[in-house]
Design an enzyme around this catalytic site. Structure first.
Site, PDB file in Angstrom:
ATOM      1  N   CYS A   1     -11.616   2.668  10.183  1.00 28.71           N
ATOM      2  CA  CYS A   1     -11.704   1.248   9.827  1.00 28.71           C
ATOM      3  C   CYS A   1     -13.115   0.850   9.426  1.00 28.71           C
ATOM      4  CB  CYS A   1     -11.223   0.422  11.009  1.00 28.71           C
ATOM      5  SG  CYS A   1     -11.422  -1.329  10.776  1.00 28.71           S
TER       6      CYS A   1
ATOM      7  N   CYS B   1     -10.862  -0.481   6.500  1.00 29.05           N
ATOM      8  CA  CYS B   1     -10.844  -1.943   6.430  1.00 29.05           C
ATOM      9  C   CYS B   1     -12.161  -2.580   5.980  1.00 29.05           C
ATOM     10  CB  CYS B   1     -10.525  -2.549   7.800  1.00 29.05           C
ATOM     11  SG  CYS B   1      -9.597  -1.510   8.920  1.00 29.05           S
TER      12      CYS B   1
ATOM     13  N   LYS C   1     -13.545  -1.600   2.396  1.00 23.96           N
ATOM     14  CA  LYS C   1     -12.549  -2.010   1.387  1.00 23.96           C
ATOM     15  C   LYS C   1     -12.495  -3.536   1.229  1.00 23.96           C
ATOM     16  CE  LYS C   1      -8.622  -3.731   3.022  1.00 23.96           C
ATOM     17  NZ  LYS C   1      -7.602  -2.944   3.626  1.00 23.96           N
TER      18      LYS C   1
ATOM     19  N   TYR D   1      -0.618   0.964  -0.078  1.00 23.76           N
ATOM     20  CA  TYR D   1      -1.526  -0.176  -0.081  1.00 23.76           C
ATOM     21  C   TYR D   1      -2.965   0.259  -0.318  1.00 23.76           C
ATOM     22  CZ  TYR D   1      -3.436   0.057   4.771  1.00 23.76           C
ATOM     23  OH  TYR D   1      -4.100   0.394   5.920  1.00 23.76           O
TER      24      TYR D   1
ATOM     25  N   GLU E   1      -5.024  -1.408  -3.333  1.00 21.07           N
ATOM     26  CA  GLU E   1      -6.243  -2.157  -2.996  1.00 21.07           C
ATOM     27  C   GLU E   1      -7.445  -1.580  -3.747  1.00 21.07           C
ATOM     28  OE1 GLU E   1      -5.253  -3.736   1.523  1.00 21.07           O
ATOM     29  OE2 GLU E   1      -6.408  -1.908   1.302  1.00 21.07           O
TER      30      GLU E   1
ATOM     31  N   HIS F   1      -3.654 -30.859   3.720  1.00 22.74           N
ATOM     32  CA  HIS F   1      -3.683 -31.047   2.276  1.00 22.74           C
ATOM     33  C   HIS F   1      -5.110 -31.153   1.789  1.00 22.74           C
ATOM     34  CE1 HIS F   1      -1.870 -32.042  -1.522  1.00 22.74           C
ATOM     35  NE2 HIS F   1      -2.646 -33.101  -1.632  1.00 22.74           N
TER      36      HIS F   1
ATOM     37  N   GLU G   1      -0.090 -25.129   3.373  1.00 22.89           N
ATOM     38  CA  GLU G   1       0.819 -26.262   3.600  1.00 22.89           C
ATOM     39  C   GLU G   1       2.179 -26.035   2.943  1.00 22.89           C
ATOM     40  OE1 GLU G   1      -0.067 -30.052   1.684  1.00 22.89           O
ATOM     41  OE2 GLU G   1      -1.279 -29.048   0.170  1.00 22.89           O
TER      42      GLU G   1
HETATM   43  P1  FAD Z   1      -9.482   6.297  13.532  1.00 24.28           P
HETATM   44  O1  FAD Z   1     -10.110   4.977  13.399  1.00 24.28           O
HETATM   45  O2  FAD Z   1      -9.209   7.047  12.292  1.00 24.28           O
HETATM   46  O3  FAD Z   1     -10.434   7.153  14.482  1.00 24.28           O
HETATM   47  C1  FAD Z   1     -10.232   8.505  14.759  1.00 24.28           C
HETATM   48  C2  FAD Z   1     -11.566   9.158  14.999  1.00 24.28           C
HETATM   49  O4  FAD Z   1     -11.378  10.409  15.645  1.00 24.28           O
HETATM   50  C3  FAD Z   1     -12.305   9.463  13.700  1.00 24.28           C
HETATM   51  O5  FAD Z   1     -13.660   9.096  13.820  1.00 24.28           O
HETATM   52  C4  FAD Z   1     -12.168  10.964  13.570  1.00 24.28           C
HETATM   53  O6  FAD Z   1     -13.213  11.533  12.811  1.00 24.28           O
HETATM   54  C5  FAD Z   1     -12.205  11.387  15.022  1.00 24.28           C
HETATM   55  N1  FAD Z   1     -11.613  12.691  15.318  1.00 24.28           N
HETATM   56  C6  FAD Z   1     -10.534  13.271  14.739  1.00 24.28           C
HETATM   57  N2  FAD Z   1     -10.258  14.441  15.351  1.00 24.28           N
HETATM   58  C7  FAD Z   1     -11.178  14.585  16.337  1.00 24.28           C
HETATM   59  C8  FAD Z   1     -11.395  15.573  17.336  1.00 24.28           C
HETATM   60  N3  FAD Z   1     -10.602  16.626  17.442  1.00 24.28           N
HETATM   61  N4  FAD Z   1     -12.439  15.416  18.169  1.00 24.28           N
HETATM   62  C9  FAD Z   1     -13.248  14.337  18.083  1.00 24.28           C
HETATM   63  N5  FAD Z   1     -13.068  13.374  17.172  1.00 24.28           N
HETATM   64  C10 FAD Z   1     -12.039  13.480  16.320  1.00 24.28           C
HETATM   65  N6  FAD Z   1      -6.175  -1.316   9.035  1.00 24.28           N
HETATM   66  C11 FAD Z   1      -6.199  -2.652   9.175  1.00 24.28           C
HETATM   67  O7  FAD Z   1      -5.822  -3.157  10.221  1.00 24.28           O
HETATM   68  N7  FAD Z   1      -6.634  -3.465   8.163  1.00 24.28           N
HETATM   69  C12 FAD Z   1      -7.073  -2.968   6.994  1.00 24.28           C
HETATM   70  O8  FAD Z   1      -7.454  -3.730   6.114  1.00 24.28           O
HETATM   71  C13 FAD Z   1      -7.079  -1.569   6.827  1.00 24.28           C
HETATM   72  N8  FAD Z   1      -7.545  -1.029   5.694  1.00 24.28           N
HETATM   73  C14 FAD Z   1      -7.583   0.321   5.556  1.00 24.28           C
HETATM   74  C15 FAD Z   1      -8.108   0.846   4.387  1.00 24.28           C
HETATM   75  C16 FAD Z   1      -8.157   2.201   4.204  1.00 24.28           C
HETATM   76  C17 FAD Z   1      -8.731   2.754   2.932  1.00 24.28           C
HETATM   77  C18 FAD Z   1      -7.684   3.066   5.227  1.00 24.28           C
HETATM   78  C19 FAD Z   1      -7.733   4.546   5.049  1.00 24.28           C
HETATM   79  C20 FAD Z   1      -7.175   2.559   6.400  1.00 24.28           C
HETATM   80  C21 FAD Z   1      -7.126   1.182   6.579  1.00 24.28           C
HETATM   81  N9  FAD Z   1      -6.626   0.603   7.742  1.00 24.28           N
HETATM   82  C22 FAD Z   1      -6.610  -0.753   7.882  1.00 24.28           C
HETATM   83  C23 FAD Z   1      -6.067   1.429   8.833  1.00 24.28           C
HETATM   84  C24 FAD Z   1      -7.058   1.590   9.977  1.00 24.28           C
HETATM   85  O9  FAD Z   1      -8.278   2.081   9.490  1.00 24.28           O
HETATM   86  C25 FAD Z   1      -6.467   2.540  11.009  1.00 24.28           C
HETATM   87  O10 FAD Z   1      -5.206   2.077  11.397  1.00 24.28           O
HETATM   88  C26 FAD Z   1      -7.347   2.660  12.255  1.00 24.28           C
HETATM   89  O11 FAD Z   1      -8.632   3.090  11.931  1.00 24.28           O
HETATM   90  C27 FAD Z   1      -6.695   3.632  13.239  1.00 24.28           C
HETATM   91  O12 FAD Z   1      -7.507   3.815  14.359  1.00 24.28           O
HETATM   92  P2  FAD Z   1      -7.429   5.143  15.220  1.00 24.28           P
HETATM   93  O13 FAD Z   1      -8.261   4.890  16.420  1.00 24.28           O
HETATM   94  O14 FAD Z   1      -6.039   5.570  15.379  1.00 24.28           O
HETATM   95  O15 FAD Z   1      -8.109   6.266  14.309  1.00 24.28           O
HETATM   96  P1  NA7 Z   2       1.567   5.967   2.433  1.00 18.19           P
HETATM   97  O1  NA7 Z   2       1.880   4.605   2.873  1.00 18.19           O
HETATM   98  O2  NA7 Z   2       2.108   7.120   3.162  1.00 18.19           O
HETATM   99  O3  NA7 Z   2       1.929   6.080   0.881  1.00 18.19           O
HETATM  100  C1  NA7 Z   2       1.731   7.217   0.124  1.00 18.19           C
HETATM  101  C2  NA7 Z   2       1.811   6.869  -1.365  1.00 18.19           C
HETATM  102  O4  NA7 Z   2       1.462   7.996  -2.146  1.00 18.19           O
HETATM  103  C3  NA7 Z   2       3.192   6.464  -1.801  1.00 18.19           C
HETATM  104  O5  NA7 Z   2       3.058   5.548  -2.857  1.00 18.19           O
HETATM  105  C4  NA7 Z   2       3.764   7.795  -2.265  1.00 18.19           C
HETATM  106  O6  NA7 Z   2       4.795   7.661  -3.195  1.00 18.19           O
HETATM  107  C5  NA7 Z   2       2.574   8.425  -2.916  1.00 18.19           C
HETATM  108  N1  NA7 Z   2       2.623   9.874  -2.914  1.00 18.19           N
HETATM  109  C6  NA7 Z   2       2.789  10.676  -1.854  1.00 18.19           C
HETATM  110  N2  NA7 Z   2       2.761  11.957  -2.232  1.00 18.19           N
HETATM  111  C7  NA7 Z   2       2.567  11.964  -3.560  1.00 18.19           C
HETATM  112  C8  NA7 Z   2       2.446  12.988  -4.513  1.00 18.19           C
HETATM  113  N3  NA7 Z   2       2.509  14.259  -4.162  1.00 18.19           N
HETATM  114  N4  NA7 Z   2       2.260  12.649  -5.809  1.00 18.19           N
HETATM  115  C9  NA7 Z   2       2.195  11.346  -6.160  1.00 18.19           C
HETATM  116  N5  NA7 Z   2       2.294  10.320  -5.301  1.00 18.19           N
HETATM  117  C10 NA7 Z   2       2.489  10.636  -4.006  1.00 18.19           C
HETATM  118  O7  NA7 Z   2       0.022   6.213   2.389  1.00 18.19           O
HETATM  119  P2  NA7 Z   2      -1.301   5.324   2.596  1.00 18.19           P
HETATM  120  O8  NA7 Z   2      -2.450   6.180   2.277  1.00 18.19           O
HETATM  121  O9  NA7 Z   2      -1.307   4.010   1.929  1.00 18.19           O
HETATM  122  O10 NA7 Z   2      -1.239   4.891   4.045  1.00 18.19           O
HETATM  123  C11 NA7 Z   2      -1.246   5.755   5.128  1.00 18.19           C
HETATM  124  C12 NA7 Z   2      -1.784   4.980   6.243  1.00 18.19           C
HETATM  125  O11 NA7 Z   2      -3.201   4.977   6.061  1.00 18.19           O
HETATM  126  C13 NA7 Z   2      -1.368   3.539   6.228  1.00 18.19           C
HETATM  127  O12 NA7 Z   2      -0.285   3.246   7.026  1.00 18.19           O
HETATM  128  C14 NA7 Z   2      -2.649   2.869   6.686  1.00 18.19           C
HETATM  129  O13 NA7 Z   2      -2.726   2.667   8.040  1.00 18.19           O
HETATM  130  C15 NA7 Z   2      -3.752   3.756   6.310  1.00 18.19           C
HETATM  131  P3  NA7 Z   2       6.359   7.553  -2.758  1.00 18.19           P
HETATM  132  O14 NA7 Z   2       6.604   6.103  -2.464  1.00 18.19           O
HETATM  133  O15 NA7 Z   2       6.548   8.439  -1.563  1.00 18.19           O
HETATM  134  O16 NA7 Z   2       7.073   8.049  -3.949  1.00 18.19           O
END
Ligand code: FAD
Ligand code: NA7
Length: 528
Positions: free
Chosen positions: A90, A95, A98, A231, A235, A503, A508
């Site tokens: 995040c 988050c 982004k 998403y 985004e 408003h 609203e």
């Molecule tokens: P993470 O935050 O991913 O933390 C896991 C940590 O563990 C990482 O630092 C990783 O490197 C570490 N790790 C992994 N394996 C090991 C290991 N074996 N030993 C030690 N450390 C390890 N959520 C929202 O609510 N709002 C948003 O707008 C939003 N935007 C997003 C945009 C993007 C591009 C992405 C990719 C995600 C977004 N999310 C958003 C989702 C959000 O980031 C995740 O849901 C959240 O970070 C999950 O938290 P977590 O603690 O499960 O894992």
């Molecule tokens: P999602 O929600 O798992 O979506 C993956 C997207 O990528 C979806 O549109 C898929 O299409 C597409 N996709 C998956 N595999 C392929 C291949 N091989 N070729 C082309 N397109 C593909 O992934 P996100 O990264 O948005 O989110 C994962 C979590 O990360 C999310 O819940 C957040 O917490 C952060 P499809 O619809 O399957 O045809």
């Protein structure tokens, strides 16, 4: 056994303290603290694997409750060598950057609007990627630092090492220099999150980037192909286009799988009207470098998912956003018997986030079937610590979690999509209220009418309770948050109607919804 006939009957590590009065006396005399700190034979009371949203929340809460806690966090660099500090996805690659890049794009739009509001400026306005990225990365560094400080203040031991189970109560921590250290704990929490998936086609890891690289990319990505329609994909495509770049999204099937499809299509068509190109029903088959550079030039060959058509095109950058894989396959779960869904690597837990191994728990993105959002991971982590060490009983409620997709026109939602609502309650039992609307701020600016849209799905047989809330419009996140609280309280359509609006705002609109979808009445707004 204790001869105590009343409740509460308090035990600490199998020692009977007594009822309320005796527990209070034990607290005052310091005995309770001593008992709670008693050596359990392990190095730590709790070891948390992963210092992201869930892991940090859980470890800090456990420490506040007097436990001896260690958190391990380690970022495996991307194939391009990108890495980052403490805080997880995040803060570093999710988050936070982004939303800030989305804001950078919104400011560009605001500059265009501003001329209509009388702002005159003669200099050509252009965007500087490096300036934006540096400012955002500086902010992230400050957050990394504040997390470290916060752990120190709460006496949580932070180790920058990769954790892996070797025995049921023992992990191996491997640091950057490949040095191994072993630690034991009474309990463990797995919060290792997810990392972006790659396509598995020639050139993908070599030449493509993912969201893990994008937010700290040292140069402007230029003409960009975004692969995926999740998403994250939309985004990123949205803010890159908003910064003035030539952006194409390659969609395999549908937009925003899992979200309300009517809303998803509206998100897409707004993006399309604002310059984002969509290549529907294509998937890449190979990526070749045709010119080195920052950015260089990449040739993408793609094939149709519906027929023999092949296309190729040159881009400066290819951003893969095709989903994320749980970081659960290389942490020794098989050694201790933690069960997961073998197909997707997600960990199976019960309603108190306990895995198949009694002293091992999991929270956040690694969980099977739960929403992957930061506030969900934080809430689950905090409540887990309170249940484990604070005598609390509250469980994480994963129902009616609001979320927002920060595309150029934001999409906020809470509860069920229309498809899911129909599947669960049947169409005839639902009433869907909807309308298009024109934000006041857009009128003077001359921006598109009839693109912002709201939809409220009600269960006719449960007092017209709101079971789905959908909003496509500016500041959707801010608006959705408040209505989510109302839904938590059991919001009904009648309560929406009796709420007096503010408003002039976009929010609203929810207090004056009259047209049902079933009526088929016109919802387009006439411009004044
Ligand atoms: P993470 O935050 O991913 O933390 C896991 C940590 O563990 C990482 O630092 C990783 O490197 C570490 N790790 C992994 N394996 C090991 C290991 N074996 N030993 C030690 N450390 C390890 N959520 C929202 O609510 N709002 C948003 O707008 C939003 N935007 C997003 C945009 C993007 C591009 C992405 C990719 C995600 C977004 N999310 C958003 C989702 C959000 O980031 C995740 O849901 C959240 O970070 C999950 O938290 P977590 O603690 O499960 O894992
Ligand atoms: P999602 O929600 O798992 O979506 C993956 C997207 O990528 C979806 O549109 C898929 O299409 C597409 N996709 C998956 N595999 C392929 C291949 N091989 N070729 C082309 N397109 C593909 O992934 P996100 O990264 O948005 O989110 C994962 C979590 O990360 C999310 O819940 C957040 O917490 C952060 P499809 O619809 O399957 O045809």
């Amino acid at each position: 056994m204790t001869n105590q006939q009343t409740v509460p009957s308090v035990f600490v590590n199998k020692v009977h303290v007594g009822g309320y009065d005796r527990t209070f006396q034990a607290h005052q005399s310091g005995l309770l603290k001593k008992l709670l700190q008693e050596e359990t034979g392990y190095d730590y009371d709790l070891i948390v694997l992963g210092g992201g949203s869930g892991g940090l929340a859980c470890s800090q809460e456990a420490a506040i409750l007097g436990k001896k806690v260690m958190v391990l966090d380690f970022v495996v660099p991307t194939p391009h060598g990108t890495s980052w500090g403490l805080g997880g996805t995040c803060v570093n690659v999710g988050c936070i950057p982004k939303k800030l890049m989305h804001q950078a794009a919104l400011l560009g739009q605001a500059l265009i609007d501003s001329r209509k509001y009388g702002w005159e400026y003669s200099k050509q306005v252009k965007h500087n990627w490096e300036t934006m990225t540096e400012a955002i990365q500086n902010h992230i560094s400050s957050l990394n630092w504040s997390y470290r400080l916060s752990l120190r203040e709460k006496s949580v031991t932070y180790v920058n090492a990769y954790g892996e189970f070797v025995e049921s109560h023992k992990i191996k921590a491997i640091n950057r220099k490949r040095q191994e250290t072993f630690y034991t704990a009474a309990k463990f929490v797995i919060a290792t999150g997810e990392r972006p998936r790659y396509l598995g086609i020639p050139g993908d890891k070599e030449y493509c980037i993912t969201s893990d690289d994008l937010f700290s990319l040292p140069y402007c990505p230029g003409k960009t192909l975004v692969v995926g329609a999740s998403y994250v994909a939309l985004e990123c495509a949205g803010f890159l286009a908003g910064l003035g770049l030539d952006v194409t999204v390659m969609v395999r099937s549908i937009l925003l799988r899992g979200f309300d499809q009517e809303m998803a299509e509206k998100v897409g068509s707004y993006m399309e009207q604002h310059g984002v190109k969509f290549l529907r029903r294509f998937i890449p088959v190979s990526i070749h470098q045709v010119e080195k550079g920052s950015p260089g030039k990449l040739k993408v060959v793609a094939k149709s998912t519906e027929g023999p058509d092949m296309i190729e095109e040159i881009y400066n950058t290819v951003l893969l956003a095709i989903g994320r894989d749980s970081c659960t396959r290389k942490i020794g779960l098989e050694k201790i018997g933690v069960k997961m869904n073998e197909k997707n690597g997600k960990i199976l837990v019960n309603d108190v986030e306990q895995t198949s191994v009694a002293h091992v728990y999991a929270v956040g993105d690694v969980l099977e079937g739960k929403l992957e959002l930061t506030p969900v991971a934080i809430q689950a982590g905090k409540l887990l610590a309170r249940r484990l060490f604070g005598g609390h009983l509250e469980k994480c409620d994963y129902i009616n979690v609001p979320t927002t997709v920060f595309t150029p026109l934001e999409y906020g939602c809470c509860g069920l999509s229309e498809e899911k609502a129909i599947e669960m309650y049947k169409k005839e039992n639902l009433e869907v209220y909807h309308t298009l609307f024109w934000p006041l701020e857009w009128t003077v600016a001359g921006r598109d009418n009839n693109t912002c849209y709201v939809k409220v799905i009600c269960n006719k047989f449960d007092n017209d309770r709101v079971i789905g809330f959908h909003l496509l419009g500016p500041n959707a996140g801010e608006i959705t948050q408040g209505f989510a609280a109302a839904m938590k309280c059991g919001l009904t359509k009648q309560q929406l109607d009796s709420t007096i609006g503010i408003h002039p705002t976009c929010g609203e609109i929810f207090t004056t919804l009259e047209i049902t979808k079933a009526s088929g009445l016109e919802i387009t707004q006439k411009g004044c």
